[in-house]
Design an enzyme around this catalytic site. Structure first.
Site, PDB file in Angstrom:
ATOM      1  N   ARG A  72      -6.130  26.249 -51.630  1.00  0.00           N
ATOM      2  CA  ARG A  72      -6.879  27.363 -51.157  1.00  0.00           C
ATOM      3  C   ARG A  72      -7.521  26.976 -49.689  1.00  0.00           C
ATOM      4  NH1 ARG A  72      -9.322  32.354 -52.793  1.00  0.00           N
ATOM      5  NH2 ARG A  72      -7.905  32.196 -54.935  1.00  0.00           N
ATOM      6  N   GLU A 117     -17.419  35.092 -54.798  1.00  0.00           N
ATOM      7  CA  GLU A 117     -17.179  34.077 -53.952  1.00  0.00           C
ATOM      8  C   GLU A 117     -17.334  34.378 -52.480  1.00  0.00           C
ATOM      9  OE1 GLU A 117     -13.667  32.702 -56.137  1.00  0.00           O
ATOM     10  OE2 GLU A 117     -14.393  30.917 -55.751  1.00  0.00           O
TER      11      GLU A 117
HETATM   12  N1  MTE Z   1     -23.362  34.112 -59.675  1.00  0.00           N
HETATM   13  C1  MTE Z   1     -24.362  33.612 -60.293  1.00  0.00           C
HETATM   14  N2  MTE Z   1     -25.478  34.141 -60.479  1.00  0.00           N
HETATM   15  N3  MTE Z   1     -24.094  32.583 -61.056  1.00  0.00           N
HETATM   16  C2  MTE Z   1     -22.950  31.814 -61.030  1.00  0.00           C
HETATM   17  O1  MTE Z   1     -22.826  30.691 -61.708  1.00  0.00           O
HETATM   18  N4  MTE Z   1     -20.775  31.933 -59.951  1.00  0.00           N
HETATM   19  C3  MTE Z   1     -19.744  32.239 -58.868  1.00  0.00           C
HETATM   20  C4  MTE Z   1     -19.839  33.679 -58.530  1.00  0.00           C
HETATM   21  N5  MTE Z   1     -21.210  34.149 -58.798  1.00  0.00           N
HETATM   22  C5  MTE Z   1     -21.859  32.320 -60.059  1.00  0.00           C
HETATM   23  C6  MTE Z   1     -22.291  33.550 -59.590  1.00  0.00           C
HETATM   24  C7  MTE Z   1     -18.389  31.868 -58.895  1.00  0.00           C
HETATM   25  S1  MTE Z   1     -18.019  30.253 -58.413  1.00  0.00           S
HETATM   26  C8  MTE Z   1     -17.168  32.518 -59.368  1.00  0.00           C
HETATM   27  S2  MTE Z   1     -15.979  32.220 -59.155  1.00  0.00           S
HETATM   28  C9  MTE Z   1     -17.766  34.109 -59.709  1.00  0.00           C
HETATM   29  O2  MTE Z   1     -19.150  34.355 -59.824  1.00  0.00           O
HETATM   30  C10 MTE Z   1     -17.284  33.896 -61.182  1.00  0.00           C
HETATM   31  O3  MTE Z   1     -17.720  35.207 -61.775  1.00  0.00           O
HETATM   32  P1  MTE Z   1     -16.844  36.838 -61.436  1.00  0.00           P
HETATM   33  O4  MTE Z   1     -15.360  36.435 -61.658  1.00  0.00           O
HETATM   34  O5  MTE Z   1     -17.091  37.684 -62.608  1.00  0.00           O
HETATM   35  O6  MTE Z   1     -17.332  37.329 -60.345  1.00  0.00           O
HETATM   36  C1  QUE Z   2      -8.746  29.799 -57.242  1.00  0.00           C
HETATM   37  C2  QUE Z   2      -9.431  29.173 -58.577  1.00  0.00           C
HETATM   38  C3  QUE Z   2      -8.783  28.479 -59.345  1.00  0.00           C
HETATM   39  C4  QUE Z   2      -7.284  28.041 -59.142  1.00  0.00           C
HETATM   40  C5  QUE Z   2      -6.657  28.513 -58.060  1.00  0.00           C
HETATM   41  C6  QUE Z   2      -7.547  29.564 -57.125  1.00  0.00           C
HETATM   42  C7  QUE Z   2      -9.414  27.949 -60.469  1.00  0.00           C
HETATM   43  C8  QUE Z   2      -8.530  27.059 -61.677  1.00  0.00           C
HETATM   44  C9  QUE Z   2      -7.292  26.828 -61.238  1.00  0.00           C
HETATM   45  C10 QUE Z   2      -6.260  26.022 -62.084  1.00  0.00           C
HETATM   46  C11 QUE Z   2      -5.036  25.701 -61.844  1.00  0.00           C
HETATM   47  C12 QUE Z   2      -4.410  25.043 -62.506  1.00  0.00           C
HETATM   48  C13 QUE Z   2      -4.730  24.893 -63.809  1.00  0.00           C
HETATM   49  C14 QUE Z   2      -6.004  25.202 -64.098  1.00  0.00           C
HETATM   50  C15 QUE Z   2      -6.784  25.817 -63.293  1.00  0.00           C
HETATM   51  O1  QUE Z   2      -6.718  27.435 -60.188  1.00  0.00           O
HETATM   52  O2  QUE Z   2     -10.417  28.271 -60.762  1.00  0.00           O
HETATM   53  O3  QUE Z   2      -6.395  24.894 -65.451  1.00  0.00           O
HETATM   54  O4  QUE Z   2      -3.871  24.049 -64.598  1.00  0.00           O
HETATM   55  O5  QUE Z   2      -9.109  26.492 -62.561  1.00  0.00           O
HETATM   56  O6  QUE Z   2      -6.781  29.902 -56.312  1.00  0.00           O
HETATM   57  O7  QUE Z   2     -10.736  29.483 -58.738  1.00  0.00           O
HETATM   58 MO1  MOS Z   3     -15.620  29.859 -58.985  1.00  0.00          MO
HETATM   59  S1  MOS Z   3     -15.397  28.113 -57.883  1.00  0.00           S
HETATM   60  O1  MOS Z   3     -13.866  30.138 -58.880  1.00  0.00           O
HETATM   61  O2  MOS Z   3     -15.732  29.344 -60.493  1.00  0.00           O
END
Ligand code: MTE
Ligand code: QUE
Ligand code: MOS
Length: 744
Positions: A296, A699
């Protein structure tokens, strides 16, 4: 409830009588051979039931992809803070006390701690990943101007308010219920089943909510859940584990820090002709999700720019540190910072406004719209977003004001910067792009919703409940969302990649449509409607222009034996990727945003203050503007922490030194910029067919904070126009001070 403090977390729920508690004993060396572990003193300590080491566990190794993470270190320790023994006691404090009494004799080996050390000794977890297009070498050679440099990008501790915690409760036979604070109940279920050698259907994992996850509970929750389950199996008692903050920070992974080495060729106008970029990531001792994270990063090393000749190479450095993991943006922020730094330096080297250099390199709509991994960008709005934000924030006037201020002040210098965000939405691992939901309507017309996503404060439960309420035309108060459970929806993906609402929203909608179809078929026959369909609105069902309250209609349907519940399933369309060629269509669509930041810098000390931040962000047709604004604000501030004040420090021998809030500085409320304007881009909708035409928001906003770092870099440049390269991230005050004085 999260915000008001009324939500219950695992640690708030009363444990069953007889619950026992776990603590880990941690390694105090980063790399070495375990000669012996003396557990006698711990075993004889107050309230202790048992102490186990690796040899006591049959299926020792777990991990999301490769099973390369022993629950307890066996024979060798590979990072400072690794768990070497687990203690089971009557209380949490007794377990913690006993853990300190475990004495290990470890023959210390040399450790590989830094990225540079790993690169030099070729210590990798896998082969490098290369994303490339055109001929970068040739293009750089031919270019009129070239620039080379190296940027070190720091990692980040998740610092979720609620730490890692789990409780396992044996039920009948080989069955167990596990409550885990996790973004990935399914993976916890599968790994617990694996370590206990029971089928997956014997284990139910329940997650009501997390007090924050941020990626840190995607894979790193399993170790605690597994150790609880192992003890529960041995004792037939409920077992709880809650990590003390220090242990949590030592034991679990963080955002990957990176080193970016680059070589770029460009025209006199700053048009990029070719780039060679190497991104080396500190992965830690095991693979975890590092492959997908580095990949990514490479997919975001173009950010919003069309680069005709590019070679992006990603290295997975294997080090004697905790295994780094997912963190909001999942490598994307690191890739994006690398290219934004390069563009800023190009602009400085030719004395142009970086905004202009950004604009001429942007992806366009019908030409220059193919990424280095061959995805055609069909929804590009970065040009519009830029124009609107530049106007709204008065960027051009402020640029002049900053120049004037800098002429008039010797020791204070201001910096101003603009940065764009283009972030790809979907898991780049195709099979993860699937979701399920279960919707039930009870006889009184109340609705119960379950889906595969987890709530961590991002507002997912509200968003999916809104979707369901909308389908049935009822108030959201009628829809109850209960805990995520592997027994309700199986084989779920982690709530990650920002796609929680996209995927679970669609799956829940599908479940509703199936129930509505049942109801419609019933009504057509019962009321003799012919071709007409019923409608759901304002808590009524409209049947041939007559209205019936929703709950009355539902009980009528029940009496006529209509199925009032259904599952729903969704798989994201259009996604494909060839991992060998590193080409394809890894993302369903992109989210966009932009940010202008202004700072003032004290050149004598390196201290600075972020004065003003203006954000314009694209969430498509917002499902919930209040929640989305919260995500943008929170994501931005978290990104600002990453790039400004949060600094992880290790000793030369690999001991993590920043294990608490006294040494690791996350932003506090006082760090909020005085002027902080956050705007959702109005009147647009997703180009793709997503839930209510919305876009993912979790994100992408984190990367808006790149403009704060660039503004600091700009202030340093404004203090000394020869100082083009040399600021690393985070831009801690010390780091800025050294950058200001690097030529003296
Ligand atoms: N917002 C809060 N308040 N707490 C969290 O842990 N995690 C972030 C984001 N926003 C997070 C957050 C991350 S890393 C992700 S991937 C997304 O929320 C996941 O939730 P969504 O896919 O429902 O947006
Ligand atoms: C973004 C993500 C994830 C991702 C790829 C993305 C992620 C994640 C995995 C992943 C990949 C292979 C596996 C698995 C998880 O890929 O969060 O268990 O076997 O867990 O572009 O956020
Ligand atoms: Mo968010 S880093 O894809 O949990």
């Amino acid at each position: 409830m999260h915000v008001q403090g009324s939500a219950n977390y695992i640690d708030d729920v009363a444990v069953p009588d007889g619950t026992l508690h776990v603590a880990f004993a941690l390694s105090n060396v980063a790399h070495g051979k375990i000669k012996s572990i003396d557990i006698d003193a711990a075993r004889n300590s107050d309230g202790v039931h048992s102490v186990i080491i690796a040899e006591d566990i049959e299926n020792l190794s777990i991990g999301p992809i490769r099973h390369d993470e022993p629950i307890l270190a066996s024979k060798e320790v590979v990072f400072f803070g690794q768990a070497i023994a687990a203690i089971l006691a009557d209380s949490h404090n007794q377990a913690k006390k006993a853990a300190l009494l475990v004495k290990a004799e470890i023959e210390e080996f040399e450790s590989i701690v830094t990225i540079d050390q790993a690169m030099k000794s070729k210590s990798f977890l896998d082969d490098p990943i290369i994303v490339s297009t055109g001929d970068s070498k040739k293009a750089i050679k031919k270019a009129k101007n070239t620039l080379t440099g190296s940027l070190s990008i720091g990692g980040q501790e998740h610092y979720y308010l609620e730490g890692q915690v789990a409780i396992s409760i044996p039920t009948e036979g080989n069955e167990m219920v596990v409550h885990s604070s996790t973004q990935n109940p399914t993976e916890v279920q599968h790994l617990v089943a694996h370590v206990l050698s029971v089928p997956q259907n014997a284990i139910e994992v329940i997650t009501r909510r997390m007090g924050g996850g941020f990626g840190g509970k995607e894979t790193d929750s399993s170790q605690l859940a597994c150790i609880c389950a192992i003890f529960s199996e041995k004792t037939n008692k409920p077992v709880k584990a809650r990590l003390p903050r220090k242990d949590d920070i030592l034991l679990t992974g963080k955002r990957h820090d990176f080193v970016a080495n680059y070589e770029v060729g460009y025209s006199d106008e700053g048009l990029i002709e070719g780039i060679n970029l190497e991104l080396a990531a500190r992965c830690g001792y095991s693979l975890d999700l590092s492959m997908a994270i580095v990949s990514r990063a490479l997919f975001h090393a173009d950010n919003a720019y069309h680069i005709p000749n590019a070679t992006f190479t990603g290295y997975l450095c294997k080090t004697n540190t905790a295994s780094n993991t997912a963190f909001r943006g999942f490598g994307g922020p690191q890739g994006m910072l690398a290219i934004e730094n390069i563009v800023e330096e190009i602009a400085n080297s030719i004395g142009r406004d970086p905004l202009e250099v950004r604009r001429i390199n942007y992806y366009q709509k019908d030409t220059n719209n193919v990424t280095p991994y061959d995805q055609v960008i069909e929804d590009n709005i970065i040009n519009e977003i830029t124009n609107e934000l530049i106007e709204d924030s008065n960027y051009l006037t402020r640029r002049k004001k900053v120049e004037k201020f800098n002429k008039e002040n010797k020791y204070l210098k201001k910096g101003l910067a603009f940065s764009p965000v283009k972030f790809g939405i979907s898991f780049t691992t195709q099979f993860l792009n699937q979701a399920g939901a279960l919707v039930s309507i009870y006889k009184d017309g109340s609705i119960h919703l379950n889906h595969g996503g987890t709530e961590m404060g991002q507002g997912l439960f509200i968003k999916v409940a809104q979707v369901v309420a909308h389908e049935f035309g009822v108030d959201i108060s009628r829809v109850k969302v209960s805990a995520t459970s592997t027994a309700k929806v199986p084989n779920t993906s982690p709530t990650a990649a920002s796609s929680g609402s996209d995927m679970n929203g669609m799956a829940a909608r599908e479940a509703c449509l199936r129930i509505k179809n049942n109801l419609n078929n019933f009504a057509k026959e019962f009321f003799d409607l012919g071709e007409n369909n019923i409608k759901f609105q304002d808590s009524f069902v409209v049947i041939n222009k007559k209205q019936m309250p929703f709950n009355e209609f539902i009980s009528l349907a029940y009496l006529n034996r209509v199925e009032l519940f259904s599952n729903g399933f969704y798989k994201t369309p259009k996604i494909h990727f060839d991992a060998v060629k590193q080409k394809g269509h890894p993302f369903f669509y992109y989210s966009y945003g932009a940010c202008v930041s202004e700072v003032v810098l004290d050149c004598l000390t390196g201290e600075y203050k972020i004065l003003a931040v203006d954000i314009l962000h694209d969430v498509g047709a917002s499902l919930n503007p209040a929640i989305d604004t919260g995500q943008i604000v929170g994501g931005f501030i978290q990104g600002m922490g990453w790039l400004c004040s949060e600094e992880l420090k290790w000793s030369d021998s690999g001991a993590l030194l920043t294990t608490g809030a006294s040494t690791y500085k996350i932003p506090a409320i006082g760090d909020t910029p005085e002027h902080f304007e956050v705007k959702i881009k109005p009147n647009i909708s997703n180009h793709e067919n997503t839930i209510h035409k919305s876009k993912a928001v979790g994100e992408p906003p984190l990367m808006l904070a790149i403009s704060t770092w660039l503004a600091i870099k700009n202030a340093i440049y404004n203090a000394d126009k020869d100082n083009i390269t040399g600021l690393d991230a985070p831009a801690s005050f010390e780091q800025v001070f050294f950058s200001l004085n690097k030529n003296s």
